[in-house]
Write a protein that holds these residues in place. Structure first.
Motif, short mmCIF file in Angstrom:
data_model
loop_
_atom_site.label_atom_id
_atom_site.label_comp_id
_atom_site.label_asym_id
_atom_site.label_seq_id
_atom_site.Cartn_x
_atom_site.Cartn_y
_atom_site.Cartn_z
N ASP A 110 0.81 -1.19 0.02
CA ASP A 110 0.18 -0.12 -0.09
C ASP A 110 0.99 1.30 -0.06
N TRP A 111 2.29 1.29 0.46
CA TRP A 111 2.86 2.36 0.54
C TRP A 111 3.47 2.96 -0.95
N ASN A 112 3.37 1.96 -1.88
CA ASN A 112 4.10 2.18 -3.17
C ASN A 112 3.06 2.76 -4.06
N PRO A 113 3.26 4.01 -4.60
CA PRO A 113 2.49 4.66 -5.50
C PRO A 113 2.30 3.71 -6.85
N LEU A 114 3.34 3.00 -7.36
CA LEU A 114 3.33 2.21 -8.40
C LEU A 114 2.37 1.15 -8.14
N PHE A 115 2.04 0.60 -7.01
CA PHE A 115 0.96 -0.38 -6.93
C PHE A 115 -0.23 0.23 -7.30
#
Length: 276
Positions: free
Chosen positions: A217-222
């Protein structure tokens, strides 16, 4: 490149704007030809990289017994929706992180500055990845005789957002590089390796349990990849990702990167690179 070596002179804001755009254009063309003597060869390499990654993940999914898309729709389109975003993010990150810093020799020429170097690197990455995605997708559509994409304009918008977040992360690495080149290179490599899994290109966010979602969830790309699949497939509505989070993350990272870069330029010394 001839624009870089012209002597600086007073001019109005309109002329200055056009001169800056011309410098960005010339630097973008220069960077496109920097890796390969022919820009076409560089584009073909970007296309080949996309094809190889799509083929590799197709084989991987088949080995794992996943011969159909977890989302109702085209399986190859499901793979490409993750691969294109991932490659665009990583290539833009690498391009901006590798841009000329304030201690680079080219910065001795007055019309040249770090902002032109950053923007030209970013535009080079967007150009390559956009054309690569168009060529690969067009080839697949031609072979298959048609592929149903619900909102292709929004999908390209997500590609641009993947590019923007990649540039934002790359800007932070680029601004930090003069302070500790080896540590920043290691951190950049770790970030890119972690994203091989943390980008979520192999998973469907709606099918993830809450305990597992916390690792992605921390990852913008996700979020970008999951939202892309929501725009690409009519039967998929993302519930565990946000469209606004990558935008806010990109804005925050750009501000942080610009602050660090400004601080670097204020404290720059030619002796930094004397022993390197």
């Amino acid at each position: 490149m001839s624009e870089i070596f012209k002597p600086r002179r007073s001019r109005n804001i309109i002329e200055a704007s056009f001169t800056t755009l011309a410098l960005i254009y010339h630097m973008t063309v220069y960077k496109l030809r920097q890796g390969q003597r022919n820009a076409i060869v560089g584009l073909l390499m970007a296309i080949l990289q996309s094809v190889v990654m799509v083929a590799a993940f197709l084989v991987l999914f088949m080995v794992l017994g996943m011969r159909s898309s977890p989302i109702r729709g085209d399986f190859i389109l499901y793979i490409m929706s993750g691969i294109f975003m991932f490659l665009c993010h990583m290539q833009s990150l690498a391009a901006v992180a590798g841009a000329e810093t304030a201690v680079s020799p080219v910065m001795k020429h007055k019309p040249m500055n770090t902002m032109i170097a950053i923007l030209s690197s970013a535009m080079m990455a967007l150009y390559n990845q956009t054309l690569a995605a168009i060529v690969v997708l067009f080839t697949y559509v031609t072979i298959m005789g048609g592929v149903d994409i619900e909102n292709i304009v929004a999908c390209y918008g997500m590609l641009v957002l993947a590019w923007l977040t990649g540039c934002a992360v790359g800007l932070v690495f680029m601004a930090l590089r003069p302070w500790s080149p080896q540590a920043v290179t290691l951190a950049q490599m770790m970030y890119m390796r972690v994203n091989m899994l943390a980008s979520g290109k192999m998973f469907v966010a709606n099918a993830m349990p809450t305990s597992l979602l916390a690792f992605f969830d921390w990852n913008p790309l996700f979020h970008i990849i999951d939202q892309t699949r929501g725009f690409a497939f009519i039967n998929y509505a993302p519930r565990n990702s946000s469209l606004t989070y990558p935008i806010y993350a990109a804005i925050a990272l750009v501000m942080i990167g610009l602050l660090i870069e400004f601080t670097t330029r204020r404290n720059i010394s030619l002796s930094w690179s004397a022993g390197r």
